[in-house]
Design an enzyme around this catalytic site. Structure first.
Site, PDB file in Angstrom:
ATOM      1  CG  HIS B  85      21.260 -43.012  27.381  1.00 43.52           C
ATOM      2  ND1 HIS B  85      22.214 -42.586  26.175  1.00 43.52           N
ATOM      3  CD2 HIS B  85      19.955 -42.856  26.532  1.00 43.52           C
ATOM      4  CE1 HIS B  85      21.442 -42.324  25.215  1.00 43.52           C
ATOM      5  NE2 HIS B  85      20.197 -42.664  25.158  1.00 43.52           N
ATOM      6  N   GLY B 166      39.270 -33.286  14.477  1.00 40.97           N
ATOM      7  CA  GLY B 166      39.852 -33.402  15.944  1.00 40.97           C
ATOM      8  C   GLY B 166      40.937 -34.572  15.845  1.00 40.97           C
ATOM      9  CG  HIS B 171      39.258 -34.353  25.792  1.00 39.41           C
ATOM     10  ND1 HIS B 171      39.079 -34.370  27.112  1.00 39.41           N
ATOM     11  CD2 HIS B 171      39.684 -32.863  25.396  1.00 39.41           C
ATOM     12  CE1 HIS B 171      39.435 -33.344  27.795  1.00 39.41           C
ATOM     13  NE2 HIS B 171      39.812 -32.361  26.719  1.00 39.41           N
ATOM     14  CB  THR B 173      38.313 -35.701  31.341  1.00 41.64           C
ATOM     15  OG1 THR B 173      38.521 -34.612  30.582  1.00 41.64           O
ATOM     16  CG2 THR B 173      39.543 -36.114  32.285  1.00 41.64           C
ATOM     17  CB  ALA B 174      35.820 -34.348  27.118  1.00 46.21           C
ATOM     18  N   GLY B 175      35.998 -37.583  26.230  1.00 44.29           N
ATOM     19  CA  GLY B 175      35.942 -38.556  25.000  1.00 44.29           C
ATOM     20  C   GLY B 175      35.706 -38.096  23.650  1.00 44.29           C
TER      21      GLY B 175
END
Lengths: 301, 301
Positions: B85, B166, B171, B173-175
């Site tokens: 996905h 932002g 980020h 690791t968190a994109g």
């Protein structure tokens, strides 16, 4: 946060429709109580009667009704009560109605528990009626209440009319109460494009149970004079077995015989979600539909 | 006990569909919290994705999502994430959906509040999308997510793709997360008595918005091989404006042209009560019906 919470409805009728202070005292028993919610009430001055609609967790609901009956006993004196509606007690009639995650058996049990408790606490005679009735002759409320408050003392002493709970004589000021259980009623009317009341009445006769029609349908013709039309006014006594769409389609079918068309319908008052969802499922042929798919069903707590 | 309680829905998608311990850690944020109810979740190993359906009082809901996003940032590393996905963040997408006593404007405001809070707390870049989008190009999630996690750092530096909240970089690791607001979707399929997929696709084209059909309807033809029939599979994107019965009747109407009949339908997953009640009201021509007449509506707290 569970979806399994039991919800019972109760529609107690009290013999006070005029004195707002007394009415408020009765209603107070249903307000601000954990597990009990006052949905609606209506008072009628001519009937001199208060009809309360309250839902809740079964035991909390039963306890609130018990307290309201205590209030009614305190403040209503049937010896001086006058009103157009038939009545036999300060609290005249108390039906319990299963709504969600409860069965008719649980409604019947709740009716009997209340009957026992209220009869012991106030020495009040109780007849059980409808689904809670102890014999077929007591199912029909009109038969149970026949004679009304004024003649109830004699009736209680008759062989066949010993009360189900409490003493064989009326409570001096509070009379007798009927407590029972029934399915939710749906008041559903279908409008016809004729002003001819005879036609409406003929259709009503064919659609209703006593005329050979649908099992859980009561019906009569009514004139809507302002609009120059008539209406089949129906009381659906078990929408889970006789669906609204079925009575709607049957009125349409019978109307054809007179060259009359259905031009709309109306629902009076409250009805359970399922009664209309069942109708949508029928008309669109929705396969394998479950009420659990309804978002709001998951939100009820 | 008020009927005015606000209910918002949120369907956050997290980029973890395989590790049950991690999934449980995310779900914990939605359990046992006052004013928040976890309705459903589904994980997909191939997609490597978790889709959560949660409802609640708006602020409590937003706070729970904020905490779940914190958990996702802690336990998901997008640099090693693989799945079929499309995705761009540990929390990939967060739509708020107005359900009861709340407006779309309130859903948009809630999306913006969450976007601000989560971006400040975790230095996470946020795109607002759908009804909360800051420009028409950002309404479509597919466009926002184009390039996915791997190319998102470059995209954030493009003139037109500065994040709404932002920093201008991912980020590590968190994109990136997309936060937005939309109407409830209803997945509604109508079955045809033909096995010919071309016919189904032609009907779908005529019924859906992009083919000149109904404004809030997406549709495609689907084969149900086991049953030897086809289906118009629809996504109703605003059932309050494009009713289910209207798409149902339009499929029927278009099917006629091919001598094909509608033989049923199905609703996949959850849908709001109103979508089906509206349908019942249409088919029986119920006059002046109000959702307040639905008993369960009064029972939602």
């Amino acid at each position: 946060m569970s979806n399994e919470k039991k919800i019972m409805e109760c529609v107690p009728n009290f013999s006070e429709g005029r004195d707002l202070n007394k009415i408020e005292k009765i209603l107070e028993n249903f307000r601000g109580k954990e597990g009990v919610k006052l949905l609606d009430y209506s008072r009628d001055e001519d009937h001199n009667r208060l009809v309360v609609t309250v839902v809740g967790e079964p035991i909390a609901l039963k306890d609130a009704v018990l307290e309201a009956m205590g209030t009614a006993i305190e403040i209503i004196d049937m010896r001086v009560h006058k009103g157009q509606h038939p009545r036999m007690g300060a609290t005249d009639v108390v039906p319990f109605i299963p709504i969600k995650n409860v069965t008719m058996e649980e409604a019947i049990d709740l009716a009997k528990t209340l009957a026992k408790e209220v009869s012991e606490k106030y020495n009040l005679p109780i007849y059980l009626y409808e689904k809670a009735a102890s014999s077929p002759e007591r199912e029909n409320l009109a038969k149970v209440r026949k004679g009304q408050f004024e003649k109830m003392n004699e009736k209680l002493k008759e062989e066949g009319w010993k009360p189900d709970f409490g003493p064989n004589h009326v409570h001096e000021t509070a009379g007798v109460t009927a407590i029972g259980a029934r399915m939710p009623l749906v008041a559903f009317n279908v409008n016809l494009d004729t002003g001819n009341l005879d036609i409406a009445n003929n259709i009503a006769k064919n659609v209703r149970f006593i005329g050979g029609g649908l099992r859980f349908c009561k019906a009569m013709g009514v004139e809507l004079k302002e609009r120059g039309i008539t209406q089949i006014s129906m009381n659906m006594t078990d929408y889970t077995k006789t669906s609204l769409y079925r009575s709607f389609e049957m009125v349409k079918m019978e109307a054809k015989r007179y060259g009359v068309n259905v031009v709309g319908s109306e629902v009076i008052g409250l009805l359970p979600m399922e009664a209309l969802i069942d109708t949508a499922v029928y008309y669109m042929g929705i396969e394998n539909f479950s009420l659990n798919q309804v978002l709001e069903n998951s939100l009820m707590e």
